[in-house]
Write an enzyme that holds these catalytic residues in place. Structure first.
Site, PDB file in Angstrom:
ATOM      1  N   SER A   1       0.746  -1.111   0.095  1.00 24.96           N
ATOM      2  CA  SER A   1       0.010  -0.096  -0.164  1.00 24.96           C
ATOM      3  C   SER A   1       1.008   1.155  -0.092  1.00 24.96           C
ATOM      4  O   SER A   1       1.999   1.435   0.770  1.00 24.96           O
ATOM      5  CB  SER A   1      -0.729  -0.042   1.292  1.00 24.96           C
ATOM      6  OG  SER A   1      -1.750   1.242   1.294  1.00 24.96           O
TER       7      SER A   1
ATOM      8  N   HIS B   1       2.515  11.987  -0.679  1.00 24.51           N
ATOM      9  CA  HIS B   1       1.960  13.471  -0.669  1.00 24.51           C
ATOM     10  C   HIS B   1       3.188  14.333  -0.753  1.00 24.51           C
ATOM     11  O   HIS B   1       3.810  14.617   0.018  1.00 24.51           O
ATOM     12  CB  HIS B   1       1.575  13.885   0.695  1.00 24.51           C
ATOM     13  CG  HIS B   1      -0.139  13.068   1.154  1.00 24.51           C
ATOM     14  ND1 HIS B   1      -1.244  13.397   0.546  1.00 24.51           N
ATOM     15  CD2 HIS B   1      -0.252  12.018   2.040  1.00 24.51           C
ATOM     16  CE1 HIS B   1      -2.095  12.842   0.869  1.00 24.51           C
ATOM     17  NE2 HIS B   1      -1.705  11.795   1.846  1.00 24.51           N
TER      18      HIS B   1
ATOM     19  N   HIS C   1      -2.029   7.221  -4.998  1.00 26.11           N
ATOM     20  CA  HIS C   1      -2.310   6.147  -3.992  1.00 26.11           C
ATOM     21  C   HIS C   1      -2.126   4.834  -4.744  1.00 26.11           C
ATOM     22  O   HIS C   1      -2.871   4.861  -5.921  1.00 26.11           O
ATOM     23  CB  HIS C   1      -3.587   6.093  -3.293  1.00 26.11           C
ATOM     24  CG  HIS C   1      -4.147   4.839  -2.649  1.00 26.11           C
ATOM     25  ND1 HIS C   1      -5.105   4.296  -3.121  1.00 26.11           N
ATOM     26  CD2 HIS C   1      -3.585   4.273  -1.649  1.00 26.11           C
ATOM     27  CE1 HIS C   1      -5.609   3.297  -2.424  1.00 26.11           C
ATOM     28  NE2 HIS C   1      -4.715   3.167  -1.565  1.00 26.11           N
TER      29      HIS C   1
ATOM     30  N   ASN D   1      -2.410   0.443  -4.180  1.00 26.16           N
ATOM     31  CA  ASN D   1      -2.538  -0.799  -3.277  1.00 26.16           C
ATOM     32  C   ASN D   1      -2.926  -1.902  -4.028  1.00 26.16           C
ATOM     33  O   ASN D   1      -3.773  -2.081  -5.135  1.00 26.16           O
ATOM     34  CB  ASN D   1      -3.937  -0.583  -2.411  1.00 26.16           C
ATOM     35  CG  ASN D   1      -4.079  -1.916  -1.601  1.00 26.16           C
ATOM     36  OD1 ASN D   1      -5.371  -2.306  -1.858  1.00 26.16           O
ATOM     37  ND2 ASN D   1      -3.376  -2.196  -0.706  1.00 26.16           N
TER      38      ASN D   1
ATOM     39  N   ARG E   1      -3.369  -6.138  -3.167  1.00 28.92           N
ATOM     40  CA  ARG E   1      -3.585  -7.201  -2.197  1.00 28.92           C
ATOM     41  C   ARG E   1      -3.951  -8.583  -2.494  1.00 28.92           C
ATOM     42  O   ARG E   1      -4.533  -8.715  -3.449  1.00 28.92           O
ATOM     43  CB  ARG E   1      -4.613  -6.332  -1.025  1.00 28.92           C
ATOM     44  CG  ARG E   1      -5.749  -6.274  -1.490  1.00 28.92           C
ATOM     45  CD  ARG E   1      -6.887  -5.466  -0.632  1.00 28.92           C
ATOM     46  NE  ARG E   1      -7.953  -5.095  -1.022  1.00 28.92           N
ATOM     47  CZ  ARG E   1      -8.376  -4.098  -1.770  1.00 28.92           C
ATOM     48  NH1 ARG E   1      -7.487  -3.218  -2.148  1.00 28.92           N
ATOM     49  NH2 ARG E   1      -9.605  -3.950  -2.290  1.00 28.92           N
TER      50      ARG E   1
ATOM     51  N   HIS F   1      -4.483   7.924 -17.800  1.00 27.94           N
ATOM     52  CA  HIS F   1      -5.221   6.929 -17.902  1.00 27.94           C
ATOM     53  C   HIS F   1      -4.899   5.944 -18.947  1.00 27.94           C
ATOM     54  O   HIS F   1      -5.266   4.614 -19.064  1.00 27.94           O
ATOM     55  CB  HIS F   1      -6.872   7.415 -17.963  1.00 27.94           C
ATOM     56  CG  HIS F   1      -7.475   7.797 -16.865  1.00 27.94           C
ATOM     57  ND1 HIS F   1      -8.062   6.954 -15.973  1.00 27.94           N
ATOM     58  CD2 HIS F   1      -7.481   9.003 -16.080  1.00 27.94           C
ATOM     59  CE1 HIS F   1      -8.650   7.426 -15.209  1.00 27.94           C
ATOM     60  NE2 HIS F   1      -8.361   8.634 -15.111  1.00 27.94           N
TER      61      HIS F   1
ATOM     62  N   HIS G   1     -20.339  13.501   0.603  1.00 27.49           N
ATOM     63  CA  HIS G   1     -20.963  14.753   1.511  1.00 27.49           C
ATOM     64  C   HIS G   1     -20.578  16.129   0.718  1.00 27.49           C
ATOM     65  O   HIS G   1     -21.090  17.138   0.870  1.00 27.49           O
ATOM     66  CB  HIS G   1     -20.951  14.935   2.834  1.00 27.49           C
ATOM     67  CG  HIS G   1     -19.274  14.734   3.055  1.00 27.49           C
ATOM     68  ND1 HIS G   1     -18.574  13.466   3.262  1.00 27.49           N
ATOM     69  CD2 HIS G   1     -18.321  15.851   3.116  1.00 27.49           C
ATOM     70  CE1 HIS G   1     -17.397  13.628   3.496  1.00 27.49           C
ATOM     71  NE2 HIS G   1     -17.274  15.043   3.587  1.00 27.49           N
TER      72      HIS G   1
END
Lengths: 290, 290
Positions: free
Chosen positions: A88, A92, A102, A104, A106, A136, A166
């Site tokens: 992972s 920044h 980011h 990851n 697994r 992309h 939100h």
């Protein structure tokens, strides 16, 4: 699939990524090795900080144990025994012209179920449309080696997953997100390995291109403000983070994904037609390759 | 109890608190009036920023509507129609020697159930034991006017509620937290009013005493680091915040509670016997008045 082999492979991917970041930035990382208190195994947390990489975590873990009752019902499969290994990475950068990123990968086992999951996604502050498209395209090229449907499916899942409900914004400009890929398939292992092996190049393209751009306080402040959204996503919605908190994972390894600094300014929004406002046009699902 | 009367009373408490902060700091607030999109009513959000009060929200709202299916099962009572009014205050001072503070009083109706809730709690960065004790004494004095069991019960509930499980720390040094107090009782209304009316004096005691203390970068950085815990609590555990996010509340009013700035430093902890380390001794349930 052989657990040990996958763990060794993932560990090597961690080495590869941390070495590449080290060479490119001249920064060294701090390494913490830790044991999984509630079971067997553990991990290596590697942290870059206080340089052109303001804060990054490049983590490997491989562990087995028993799921608690509470968690047991929340994830695929049945039975309590589990095994999980993964890499992972969250970066920044200091310079607001270099995006946060980011990645990851697994592998999980639960009873006789085994599957791969993971993804990669990009969270820019200032970025050109062309750079997003190039990014992309690279992801599509990797995906297309394995399955024509991968890019389309995983890009959509990424847009769905990294959505800050939100705020009615995606966290960034997307990428790939996948889960429940057959863990017995060598092709799938090759696919997740490919993502891991290509990660450094994907990030360093942005870093090498933009890290020397001079930035103002205003631009730094915008980055710091936007990092608040990263915090909101990770603490409110990110399943990996919440899973880690609920399973009493190693807290500093789980929260290493949080940005070094962040800011919340009441009711702030960018000025119309400002450079900052351009980002907001990208924070929704967009078909970048059409 | 008469909804209108309680709303008017709460609105007056908001006025009282914002006026007192204004007088003490010389800062003026920004006011946003908003309507509740999904139902009737709305609120007044008042924000202080960029002064000795680095960021504060003093909010009033009074609204009614229908609960969604999802939320409906999570809260007390039955039926969809609800009414809620409340005052909510969060203050993040600039000076690390002045604690952050939070206060909330609320009245809710759902069908024929009606109840009061609320509380007050303190989140210091640098503080003396004596100041914490004085603060708890004040709370006990208010409580004892109404019921001998209030302070003991609500202090315990506060310790339980403001607990950051993944850090094994309380958010601050506690205070009062209560819910489900009979909404037909005038005594209970008087109690929540008393908390609202006493709030300014409680906060301003700290502010007037410590706001002129000179602080260093190190001390400011410690405050910024600790504010990260405030963010972690509010986004991961705070029921009010999560309720607001799930019910599509006004996002800027909900997240006004977040600190102006925060910082996450990997695996940081204070030096042994440093001023910073003293705080950590207080971040657990303590019987301050024994």
């Amino acid at each position: 699939m052989n657990r040990e082999k996958i763990s060794i492979l993932f560990k090597d991917i961690q080495d590869n990524i941390s070495d590449k970041i080290k060479s490119a930035t001249g920064q060294n990382y701090l390494e913490d090795k830790w044991n999984y208190g509630s079971g067997k195994g553990g991990g290596r947390t590697r942290i870059f900080s206080n340089g052109d990489i303001e804060k990054a975590g490049v983590n490997f873990s491989s562990l087995s144990g028993n799921l608690s009752e509470k968690i047991s019902n929340k994830i695929k499969g049945s039975g309590k025994a589990f095994f999980a290994t993964g890499v992972s990475v969250v970066i920044h950068p200091k310079n607001p012209f270099v995006p946060s990123i980011h990645m990851n990968i697994r592998y999980l086992e639960r009873n006789n179920k085994r599957w791969f999951g993971g993804g990669i996604d990009l969270t820019p502050y200032y970025i050109s449309k062309k750079d997003i498209i190039d990014y992309h395209k690279k992801l599509k090229t990797i995906c297309d080696k394995y399955d024509d449907s991968f890019y389309f499916n995983f890009k959509k899942q990424c847009d769905d997953y990294f959505y800050i409900k939100h705020r009615k914004e995606t966290r960034g400009v997307g990428g790939l997100f996948f889960d429940n890929l057959d863990g017995e398939s060598t092709e799938n292992l090759n696919f997740v390995e490919d993502i891991g092996r290509n990660f450094s190049q994907i990030f360093l393209t942005f870093f090498n291109k933009n890290n020397s751009i001079k930035f103002s306080n205003k631009e730094k402040k915008f980055q710091t403000y936007r990092r608040g959204r990263y915090v909101e996503f990770n603490l409110v919605y990110d399943r990996g983070t919440l899973f880690g908190l609920e399973t009493n994972g190693r807290i500093e390894s789980i929260l290493m994904s949080l940005p070094p600094t962040s800011e919340w300014i009441y009711n702030w929004s960018p000025e119309i037609n400002s450079e900052e406002s351009k980002l907001y046009k990208f924070l929704k699902p967009i078909d970048w390759l059409k």
